[in-house]
Scaffold this active site. Structure first.
Site, PDB file in Angstrom:
ATOM      1  CD  GLU A 139      -2.771   1.423   0.354  1.00  0.00           C
ATOM      2  OE1 GLU A 139      -2.810   3.037  -0.333  1.00  0.00           O
ATOM      3  OE2 GLU A 139      -3.890   0.714  -0.190  1.00  0.00           O
ATOM      4  CG  ASP A 198      -8.605   4.594  -7.966  1.00  0.00           C
ATOM      5  OD1 ASP A 198      -9.659   4.711  -8.527  1.00  0.00           O
ATOM      6  OD2 ASP A 198      -8.049   5.477  -6.975  1.00  0.00           O
ATOM      7  CE  LYS A 216     -12.759  12.873 -13.721  1.00  0.00           C
ATOM      8  NZ  LYS A 216     -12.491  13.994 -13.332  1.00  0.00           N
ATOM      9  CG  ASP A 226     -17.729  -1.861  -5.906  1.00  0.00           C
ATOM     10  OD1 ASP A 226     -16.372  -1.772  -6.401  1.00  0.00           O
ATOM     11  OD2 ASP A 226     -18.696  -1.192  -6.038  1.00  0.00           O
ATOM     12  CB  THR A 232     -12.734  -5.342   1.330  1.00  0.00           C
ATOM     13  OG1 THR A 232     -13.306  -5.129   0.349  1.00  0.00           O
ATOM     14  CG2 THR A 232     -12.450  -7.498   1.068  1.00  0.00           C
ATOM     15  CG  PHE A 249     -12.670   0.599  -1.228  1.00  0.00           C
ATOM     16  CD1 PHE A 249     -13.510   1.387  -1.685  1.00  0.00           C
ATOM     17  CD2 PHE A 249     -11.669   0.357  -0.564  1.00  0.00           C
ATOM     18  CE1 PHE A 249     -13.416   3.438  -1.589  1.00  0.00           C
ATOM     19  CE2 PHE A 249     -10.979   1.339  -0.670  1.00  0.00           C
ATOM     20  CZ  PHE A 249     -11.442   2.380  -0.382  1.00  0.00           C
ATOM     21  CD  GLU A 250     -17.629  -7.904  -0.809  1.00  0.00           C
ATOM     22  OE1 GLU A 250     -17.518  -8.837  -1.201  1.00  0.00           O
ATOM     23  OE2 GLU A 250     -16.038  -8.353   0.026  1.00  0.00           O
TER      24      GLU A 250
END
Length: 254
Positions: free
Chosen positions: A107, A157, A161, A193, A233, A235-236
């Site tokens: 990370e 991420d 865009k 997702d 997680t 973000f899940e």
């Protein structure tokens, strides 16, 4: 390939200026970081104290040095690299459930690593180590060929865009690099997702000849234990709250 920006790192800190970035010359697509600033963030006093005490043993900063994994973990075991571990909530929750495996969380965001470090120390978790740096550069510079039993990329991420799609970590070159670091039979597991990112990945599932695409088994008992996320997680959870469809992808190194 050409190395770029070989500034000397200090413990726990990234070098100043443009992030380290390898110039690959193999005709494949690799993520381009561009000229943007990563979130720096600050640590609390307690996090800073834990960092100073435990990072030298449990953490490393991106460097041109291949890691001796058995020495770092004080044992020889299957090793899984989690690329983009975020705040490490799911990493810390899963690690005790797979105590027989070594987990390396990669990370860039220092406060995220500090949260994971705190969870590891307070939870007396012995099978997690951390690397601060860009995932592609860490794979290229710090893991030996065929040294990993698994690679996980959970909810990366999506860079939605169009002009930023080149920054997406899932690219033909990344898949090639991961394949080179996996042992034969090793597993790559990606989850997203984001519908547009899923379409992007769909176009790449067969691009790397060293990887056999497994799809996602309908029978849950057929899912390799190495890849079982077991917990939701961060973000899940956000995706599920928005009723997003979770897409999972599995590959096996031939």
């Amino acid at each position: 390939m050409v190395w770029m920006n070989n500034s000397e790192n200090t413990p726990g800190s990234l070098p100043p200026g443009r992030p380290l970035q390898t110039e690959f010359n193999d005709g494949r697509d690799y993520p381009r970081l561009g000229n943007f600033s990563f979130r720096r963030g600050t640590l609390t006093d307690n996090q800073e104290a834990l960092w100073n005490e435990h990072w030298p043993k449990l953490g490393k900063v991106l460097a041109d040095e291949v890691i001796d994994l058995p020495e770092w973990f004080d044992r020889d075991a299957e090793t899984i690299a989690e690329i983009g571990s975020g705040t490490g909530t799911s990493t810390a929750a899963m690690a005790p459930l797979e105590a027989e495996k070594n987990i390396v969380a990669v990370e860039l965001y220092r406060p995220g690593l500090a949260k994971l470090l705190g969870s590891v120390v307070r939870g007396d978790i012995h099978n997690v180590r951390m690397i601060r740096g860009d995932g592609v550069e860490v794979l290229q510079r710090m893991f030996a060929p065929e040294s990993l039993s698994g690679v996980r990329i959970y909810f990366p991420d999506p860079w939605p865009k169009a002009r930023h799609h080149k920054r997406r970590i899932v690219q033909s070159g990344t898949l090639h690099l991961i394949a080179s670091r996996l042992k034969p039979g090793g597993i790559l597991h990606i989850a997203t997702d984001h519908a547009d990112y899923a379409e992007w990945i769909d176009e790449l599932v067969e691009v790397e000849e060293q990887l056999e695409y497994l799809g996602w088994p309908e029978d849950q008992s057929d899912i390799p234990q190495l890849t079982d996320r077991q917990v939701i997680t961060k973000f899940e959870g956000k995706g599920l709250d928005k009723e997003h469809i979770i897409r999972e992808y599995l590959w096996r190194k031939k």
